[in-house]
Design a protein around this motif. Structure first.
Motif, PDB file in Angstrom:
ATOM      1  N   GLY A 105       0.782  -1.071   0.166  1.00 41.57           N
ATOM      2  CA  GLY A 105      -0.051  -0.112   0.202  1.00 41.57           C
ATOM      3  C   GLY A 105       1.001   0.882  -0.342  1.00 41.57           C
ATOM      4  N   VAL A 106      -0.127   2.531  -0.185  1.00 36.58           N
ATOM      5  CA  VAL A 106       1.105   3.756  -0.392  1.00 36.58           C
ATOM      6  C   VAL A 106       1.147   3.710   0.948  1.00 36.58           C
ATOM      7  CG1 VAL A 106       0.572   6.138  -0.415  1.00 36.58           C
ATOM      8  CG2 VAL A 106      -0.177   4.405  -2.465  1.00 36.58           C
ATOM      9  N   THR A 107       0.412   3.609   2.181  1.00 39.13           N
ATOM     10  CA  THR A 107       0.420   3.222   3.467  1.00 39.13           C
ATOM     11  C   THR A 107       2.465   3.479   4.069  1.00 39.13           C
ATOM     12  OG1 THR A 107      -1.623   3.473   3.832  1.00 39.13           O
ATOM     13  CG2 THR A 107       0.160   3.300   5.968  1.00 39.13           C
ATOM     14  N   GLU A 108       2.759   1.691   3.435  1.00 41.43           N
ATOM     15  CA  GLU A 108       4.266   1.531   3.298  1.00 41.43           C
ATOM     16  C   GLU A 108       4.980   2.253   2.645  1.00 41.43           C
ATOM     17  OE1 GLU A 108       6.092  -2.393   1.638  1.00 41.43           O
ATOM     18  OE2 GLU A 108       7.039  -2.543   4.043  1.00 41.43           O
ATOM     19  N   ALA A 209       4.126  13.271  -4.803  1.00 35.54           N
ATOM     20  CA  ALA A 209       2.897  13.379  -5.358  1.00 35.54           C
ATOM     21  C   ALA A 209       1.577  12.216  -4.893  1.00 35.54           C
ATOM     22  CB  ALA A 209       2.681  13.689  -6.883  1.00 35.54           C
ATOM     23  N   ASP A 210       1.298  12.301  -4.529  1.00 35.25           N
ATOM     24  CA  ASP A 210       0.106  10.814  -4.070  1.00 35.25           C
ATOM     25  C   ASP A 210      -1.072  11.663  -4.672  1.00 35.25           C
ATOM     26  OD1 ASP A 210      -2.350   9.327  -2.691  1.00 35.25           O
ATOM     27  OD2 ASP A 210      -1.140  10.268  -0.775  1.00 35.25           O
ATOM     28  N   GLU A 211      -0.692  10.432  -5.740  1.00 36.93           N
ATOM     29  CA  GLU A 211      -1.767  10.315  -6.781  1.00 36.93           C
ATOM     30  C   GLU A 211      -3.049   9.059  -7.092  1.00 36.93           C
ATOM     31  OE1 GLU A 211       1.291  11.443  -9.971  1.00 36.93           O
ATOM     32  OE2 GLU A 211       0.533  13.271  -9.533  1.00 36.93           O
ATOM     33  N   SER A 241      -5.736  -0.232  -4.455  1.00 42.32           N
ATOM     34  CA  SER A 241      -7.166   0.601  -3.283  1.00 42.32           C
ATOM     35  C   SER A 241      -7.622   1.396  -4.046  1.00 42.32           C
ATOM     36  CB  SER A 241      -6.216   1.210  -2.257  1.00 42.32           C
ATOM     37  OG  SER A 241      -5.271   0.447  -1.480  1.00 42.32           O
ATOM     38  N   LYS A 242      -7.717   2.395  -4.448  1.00 38.64           N
ATOM     39  CA  LYS A 242      -8.896   2.895  -4.405  1.00 38.64           C
ATOM     40  C   LYS A 242      -9.428   3.320  -6.196  1.00 38.64           C
ATOM     41  CE  LYS A 242      -8.062   4.613  -0.718  1.00 38.64           C
ATOM     42  NZ  LYS A 242      -8.633   4.273   0.507  1.00 38.64           N
ATOM     43  N   VAL A 243      -8.722   3.491  -6.849  1.00 37.71           N
ATOM     44  CA  VAL A 243      -9.636   3.632  -8.722  1.00 37.71           C
ATOM     45  C   VAL A 243      -9.470   1.657  -8.643  1.00 37.71           C
ATOM     46  CG1 VAL A 243      -8.134   4.404 -10.349  1.00 37.71           C
ATOM     47  CG2 VAL A 243      -8.142   5.725  -8.632  1.00 37.71           C
ATOM     48  N   TRP A 249      -5.977  -5.163  -0.417  1.00 40.90           N
ATOM     49  CA  TRP A 249      -5.133  -6.519  -0.888  1.00 40.90           C
ATOM     50  C   TRP A 249      -3.739  -6.134  -0.506  1.00 40.90           C
ATOM     51  CZ3 TRP A 249      -6.590  -7.463  -6.150  1.00 40.90           C
ATOM     52  CH2 TRP A 249      -7.882  -8.647  -6.957  1.00 40.90           C
ATOM     53  N   ARG A 250      -4.082  -4.556   0.096  1.00 41.25           N
ATOM     54  CA  ARG A 250      -2.549  -3.769   0.597  1.00 41.25           C
ATOM     55  C   ARG A 250      -1.251  -3.672  -0.531  1.00 41.25           C
ATOM     56  NH1 ARG A 250      -4.209  -0.938   1.948  1.00 41.25           N
ATOM     57  NH2 ARG A 250      -2.401  -0.062   3.099  1.00 41.25           N
ATOM     58  N   ILE A 251      -1.864  -3.842  -1.744  1.00 39.00           N
ATOM     59  CA  ILE A 251      -0.688  -3.345  -2.673  1.00 39.00           C
ATOM     60  C   ILE A 251      -0.576  -1.397  -3.176  1.00 39.00           C
ATOM     61  CG2 ILE A 251       0.237  -4.066  -4.940  1.00 39.00           C
ATOM     62  CD1 ILE A 251       0.567  -6.257  -2.864  1.00 39.00           C
ATOM     63  N   PHE A 332     -13.588  10.610  -3.057  1.00 34.50           N
ATOM     64  CA  PHE A 332     -14.905  10.473  -3.044  1.00 34.50           C
ATOM     65  C   PHE A 332     -15.534  10.863  -1.424  1.00 34.50           C
ATOM     66  CE2 PHE A 332     -12.722   6.061  -4.043  1.00 34.50           C
ATOM     67  CZ  PHE A 332     -12.302   6.007  -2.480  1.00 34.50           C
ATOM     68  N   TYR A 333     -14.816  11.969  -1.683  1.00 36.51           N
ATOM     69  CA  TYR A 333     -15.058  12.707  -0.339  1.00 36.51           C
ATOM     70  C   TYR A 333     -15.712  14.356  -0.441  1.00 36.51           C
ATOM     71  CZ  TYR A 333     -11.196   9.031   1.122  1.00 36.51           C
ATOM     72  OH  TYR A 333     -11.135   7.870   0.713  1.00 36.51           O
ATOM     73  N   MET A 334     -16.440  14.831   0.574  1.00 37.73           N
ATOM     74  CA  MET A 334     -16.091  16.214   0.405  1.00 37.73           C
ATOM     75  C   MET A 334     -16.585  16.288   2.075  1.00 37.73           C
ATOM     76  SD  MET A 334     -20.463  16.709  -0.408  1.00 37.73           S
ATOM     77  CE  MET A 334     -19.694  15.741  -2.171  1.00 37.73           C
TER      78      MET A 334
HETATM   79  C1  LIG Z   1      -4.399  10.021   0.441  1.00 37.83           C
HETATM   80  C2  LIG Z   1      -4.169   8.632   0.355  1.00 37.83           C
HETATM   81  N1  LIG Z   1      -3.165   8.245   0.706  1.00 37.83           N
HETATM   82  C3  LIG Z   1      -3.119   7.016   0.687  1.00 37.83           C
HETATM   83  C4  LIG Z   1      -3.910   5.936   1.295  1.00 37.83           C
HETATM   84  C5  LIG Z   1      -4.392   4.665   1.633  1.00 37.83           C
HETATM   85  O1  LIG Z   1      -3.346   4.063   0.250  1.00 37.83           O
HETATM   86  P1  LIG Z   1      -3.209   2.831   0.662  1.00 37.83           P
HETATM   87  O2  LIG Z   1      -4.517   1.445   1.058  1.00 37.83           O
HETATM   88  O3  LIG Z   1      -2.742   2.185  -0.625  1.00 37.83           O
HETATM   89  O4  LIG Z   1      -2.398   1.938   1.771  1.00 37.83           O
HETATM   90  C6  LIG Z   1      -5.388   6.892   1.155  1.00 37.83           C
HETATM   91  C7  LIG Z   1      -6.020   5.619   2.021  1.00 37.83           C
HETATM   92  O5  LIG Z   1      -7.208   6.398   2.424  1.00 37.83           O
HETATM   93  C8  LIG Z   1      -5.456   7.736   1.027  1.00 37.83           C
HETATM   94  O6  LIG Z   1      -6.478   8.342   1.144  1.00 37.83           O
END
Ligand SMILES: Cc1ncc(COP(=O)(O)O)c(C=O)c1O
Length: 405
Positions: A105-108, A209-211, A241-243, A249-251, A332-334
């Motif tokens: 994930g982007v988190t890691e 750049a968190d895209e 995760s999103k798109v 799956w955490r990738i 998908f936020y406001m």
């Molecule tokens: C801006 C942003 N970056 C990263 C993440 C998490 O990404 P990942 O599921 O790939 O760890 C989120 C999840 O809500 C997010 O909103």
């Protein structure tokens, strides 16, 4: 034996993640038998109608059955790295497979990046409001996060003057979350170019750049930051995760765009850290690969559903006394403004009282920035229209009941 608590490290004791923290009282209510309308979590799978595409699930299952259950290469399955590089090329820059590092994930990816770049006294300049890990993690490496302002009365656009005033030599990472979580704002080419012009003046600074929401841009204005930079180093973050609707799956990945080849040492550090944590899940990487390599027309239908739900929210909020919102251009936020001073001063109380009295769960704005997010709440417009309408009926009743108290 001494009956004494082992001390927790301060770096862990202070971590907060507002999005999940409010789930604790919601779970307690559910245990009492109440049904909660959840507009709180950015997980498409938590809501009906947006499942992970079947061809991706099939590829994941096939990978398991075919015995792809070993460790993968530390930087990612080679075919996936190539497919991601090809995808980034389509976004407009010359990514090669060796620029791509697959993470859990982007988190890691963020943790790896922060660990590889930050040291005592460094600064991360991140948007306020922002996704919470941008505040929580840098402090683990002796750095601090400073927020630059997104403009609440101007579509949550970036306040470039505010960035300019906060730049200095300690700023190592300048973060752009685009589309933004929690505001849903989208930065276009002009804003990104201006951001790059600022970063260019500070040789210690690279752009993050968190895209991760780039495929959920409803404005048509979204551009990859790496595609617009000929000199400033950019770390692009994205994933499944999103798109691609598979957050469990955490990738995810980080991709390094380093036109002036100034990140060779940082890259080496990233690689060392990645090797030391072995690899990301192998079958999940193969599932993501199927998503990248297959036809993506399904995304259009998914986006249509999400846009329709967004429109319902904007229309309902416009009719509710005590709420105001800048429409969301992506993700998908406001981020909804609370107009009653009582709630504006204490958005967390609003969220908790709304939860207990009406069983609707949203996230307090101050959880995304104590200063720049307060007086708001974030809602996720992934639930079906019926659920959204029910939630707004309850929010309206709640605000009416508490007015002039
Ligand atoms: C801006 C942003 N970056 C990263 C993440 C998490 O990404 P990942 O599921 O790939 O760890 C989120 C999840 O809500 C997010 O909103």
């Amino acid at each position: 034996m001494v009956n004494k608590q082992f001390p927790v490290a301060p770096r862990a004791a202070n971590i907060e993640y507002a999005i999940r923290d409010v789930v604790v009282p919601a779970l307690a209510l559910e245990e009492e038998g109440h049904e909660i309308l959840k507009l709180n979590i950015g997980d498409p799978i938590a809501y009906p109608g947006l499942p992970t595409p079947q061809h991706m699930v099939d590829a994941y299952v096939r990978a398991l059955e075919e015995g792809n259950n070993g460790y993968s290469h530390s930087y990612g399955v080679p075919e996936l790295r190539s497919a991601i590089a090809a995808d980034e090329q389509r976004k407009g820059w010359d990514a090669s497979p060796s620029d791509v590092y697959v993470c859990h994930g982007v988190t890691e990816a963020l943790q790896i990046l922060f660990a590889a770049v930050l040291t005592d006294g460094d600064t991360v300049l991140a948007p306020g409001p922002h996704y919470p890990p941008y505040m929580a993690y840098p402090q683990m490496y002796g750095a601090q996060t400073v927020e630059y302002k997104l403009q609440p009365d101007n579509g949550w656009n970036i306040d470039l003057a505010d960035i300019e005033s906060k730049m200095n030599d300690t700023v190592r990472l300048l973060v752009l979350i685009n589309p933004n979580n929690p505001c849903g704002s989208v930065a276009g080419k002009e804003e990104i170019n201006q951001l790059l012009a600022i970063a260019r003046k500070w040789p210690n600074c690279m752009i993050v750049a968190d895209e991760i929401y780039d495929g959920l841009d409803f404005t048509g204005q979204h551009r990859s930051v790496a595609s617009l930079s000929n000199d400033v180093p950019v770390i692009a973050l994205n994933g499944v995760s999103k798109v691609y609707y598979a957050p469990g799956w955490r990738i995810g990945y980080l991709a390094i765009h380093d036109p002036a080849r100034r990140l060779l040492e940082v890259r080496d550090g990233i690689e060392r850290l990645l090797r030391s944590r072995l690899c990301a899940s192998t079958p999940a990487q193969i599932g993501y690969l199927a998503g990248l390599e297959s036809d993506r027309s399904w995304m259009v239908d998914y986006a249509k559903k999400v846009i329709n739900q967004r429109n319902v929210c904007v229309e309902r909020i416009a009719q509710i006394d005590g709420l105001e919102v800048q429409s969301s251009g992506g993700a998908f936020y406001m981020f909804v403004r609370l107009l009653d001073p009582k709630w504006a001063e204490n958005d967390k109380q609003f969220v908790l009282d709304l939860l207990h009295e009406e069983h609707v769960l949203v996230v307090h704005g101050s959880g995304f920035s104590s200063n720049l997010g307060k007086g708001h709440f974030r809602l996720v417009y992934l639930p079906d229209v019926d659920v959204l309408n029910d939630a707004f009926d309850r929010i309206e009743a709640f605000l009416r009941r508490h007015r002039n108290e």
